[in-house]
Every structure is written in structure tokens, then in C-alpha cells.
Write an enzyme that holds these catalytic residues in place. Sequence first.
Site, PDB file in Angstrom:
ATOM      1  CB  SER A  60      29.696  -3.985  28.769  1.00  0.00           C
ATOM      2  OG  SER A  60      29.117  -5.085  29.267  1.00  0.00           O
ATOM      3  CE  LYS A  72      29.392  -6.498  25.569  1.00  0.00           C
ATOM      4  NZ  LYS A  72      29.511  -6.642  27.082  1.00  0.00           N
ATOM      5  CB  SER A  79      25.340  -5.011  26.326  1.00  0.00           C
ATOM      6  OG  SER A  79      26.902  -4.477  26.922  1.00  0.00           O
TER       7      SER A  79
END
Length: 451
Positions: free
Chosen positions: A71, A74, A135
Site C-alpha cells: 500500500s 498509494k 489505506s
Amino acid sequence: MIFGKKLGRYAAAALAFLLVLTLTFQAPFASKAQAAQDTLGLKAKSAILIDFNSGQILYEKNADKRYPPASMTKMMTEYLVMQALHSKKITWNTKVPVSDYVYQISQNRSFSNVPLRKDYQYTVKELYEAMAIYSANGATIALAEKVGGSEKNFVDLMNKTAKKFGMTGAHYINSSGLDNVDLGKFAPYGGPNSSNELSARDIAKLAYHVINDYPEALNISKIPLKSFTAGIVAPNKPIQMVNWNYMLPGFGVNMDKFKYEGVDGLKTGHTDLAGYCFTGTVNRNGHRLISVVMGTSSDAQRFEQTRALFDYGYQQFSEKALAKKNQLIKGQKAVAVHNGKQDQVKVAFGKSYSTAVANGEKVSTKFKVVLDRSKLNKDGQLEAPVKKGETIGYATPVSKGNAQYGQLYDNNNKIPVIAAEQVDKNNWFVRLFKGIGSVFGSLFSWIAGLF
């Protein structure tokens, strides 16, 4: 036979001597950032520590080896959403629809998610907070579709931006950081077992741009807890979004073992393939550090290893201001000006500059100034008028000691050089008079040369 044995011993001794000599002369040239790897013994597949203000690399371990970032992907989505906000393509209140793809991913609570409704439109702000704090994968993909028109188009933009940032090892195939095996038929690029791939250095460059270009992103990344209420059918049962960054303050006594004073970002990541990853940033009295750890073995360990990096950065280095904005550059001659009411202009720093200095290490305060040739005429003069504050070149510190540290970017230590004062252009009459004087001067010189 005896002679041969002696010759063999001499050859062995000579070889050993050469080996020692080689190691002796190589040692001083070893990067301190790399040497720190041996003393820290960091338990991560790869890592890097950056001094934000100067861009110096204070520590690195396998920093160019590519791994799945999970993640931490991101952060690029966050950057591009911020970019769209600043360019007025969207606003925080822009409504975002939920596609079949977004809906299905968002309902999977084995991933980090806030469940989204297909019959409800969410604001960019609501989805961005879900992405940056919790997230949330569905929220991330919804933003990618809104900004890019489709996630595939958005991924193209991610890779284009990575190239612009010099992220030479970066390869994005989706906006969320999930592996394709999790995205299934919705995967925009790659095969069934593909993942995004980035190096620690790539991620540090991205984090640098997020913080430098859009510092307001930290106002959201530092929120430890927030309720997600948008579209919730039962308003009395909001989703409690808990920031996965446990180094932030505000979690309570039970999480104090991870808390680190000054941490305000940036992004965690975890998949079975990537392990536990974290891009952290901390600011103490204006001295900001950026760290990346990839492939640690547990949730706790990614923060423990980040703590080791932060402690190293603050305990072994101090911030030293070398230049202040609008300060005249000591020892630098004024620059000649053609057709100006003044025939020269003093120069100053266009911005403040600080550097990280290792304890006990001396640092030079001298600067090398390079003028922008496109601003100069054939005689090396500036053409009037010259505006106060106009950039006319750049200065780089003449390193003494800290030349051993690499830079995240080559231009991190380039400081704009500006004109310290206004120089107006002479009026036409003065220019004409000077021109006539110049012609006569040349004529007299020619005549004198005849005799």
C-alpha cells in the site's frame, strides 16, 4: 626447488601486501551512508534514510533493489489526486461515483477497506481520508478512476510521473498496491501473479515530492483516528478508521511503545508478498527526515526498524544552516550590468539552505556560484533592466567532509542565486551618449595604434 619455494612465499607475501594496500586505499572512499548499514544491522530487505532539507542520503541498504511496495503504492495516488486538486480539475467536494469494480473491492474486509455503496456518491475528501488514514483500497481505486477516467489511464499517469521524478526502478500496474491475484479480472495491467515494483530509493523520491510539493498532505496522514460516516446506513454505527502508522501520537497508552515524537506520515504497506513496509517522516524543529523500510517480518518490526533509522539520523547528525534567503553571498563579486543605471548588481541566495552534518564533522560555508549563461550577453554581462529577486544562476556548497554522502537528487544542493537589488535601464539619451563615447573611444584607440 628451494628457490621455487622461496619465490612462492615472496609472491604470496606480495599478494597479501597488495590486498592490504588496496583495502587501505579503498576504505576512505566508502560512502558513509553505506557504512552505516554495517553498524545499524537493520532487519529489512531494503531501506533508506534521507535528510529532507538537503536531500542527503544518510543510510541505505539494497536501496535500488525492487520489491513489491504493497500500500505504499498509494502515495503516488495521493500525489496525483493532490495535483488534480491544485490544477482545479477536481475539488475536495467533487462527487465520485462507485463502479462495479470499486464496489466489489470495497466489500472485501480482508483487505483494508471502508465498504462503499453503489447508490451513493462520495466526495473526494471522504475518499482521500479513507485512503490516506485507513489505506482503503476501494476508495483509492475510486479516486484513480475519477482522476484518470479509468484505473488503466491512471496507472499510465503513475508511470509517467515516476519517470519524471527519476524513479528509475518503478513499475506500477495498479493504483492500490494490491497484488493482481487479489484484483482478479479487474487488474488493469500485468499477469495473474504480477505486483507493483519499486525500490526504496524510488519510494524516497516519491515521498520527497509529496512532502515538498503538497505539504498539506501531512495534515491528513498524521490523523491517528477518524470516523467514516459517508453513506453509512446506520449513522450511529460509523466505521472507525485507525491509522496503520502506529508511530503517530494520539493512540493512547497501549501504543506508546511505537510513538515517536515529530512523526506526521506517511504510509504503511503490507501483503504476504511484500512483507511489512513503511515510509515514515518525522520533523523535529525543522529538521525533517524521510525513511523507507521494505520487507520486514512483522507489524511491530517495521516501526522498530524505522525508529532505529530516526534515532541514527538525529543522534549522529545535526542540522546546520549554511544560507539564508536574501542573504548576500560572502566573497562573491557583483555581476556586471550592461545599459543599467548601475554598472553592477550584488547577488544573494534565493532560498535558505541547511545540511545534515555528522557529529564531529566540519562543513564548509563557501559556495561556488554559476551564472545562467542565457541571462548574460556575449561579454558576460546582465542586460538591464534587472529585477530585484530575479534568478540569475545557482550556488552549490563547496563540500568539506559531507561530500561522502550521496544526494537523492543532483540538484538538491543547488541554491538559486538572485539579484539583490533592482537595476533600471538607462534612458535612450544616456545610452546614445555612451554609444557615441564608445565609438570615439574606439577611434582614438585606433589612431593611437598607428603611432
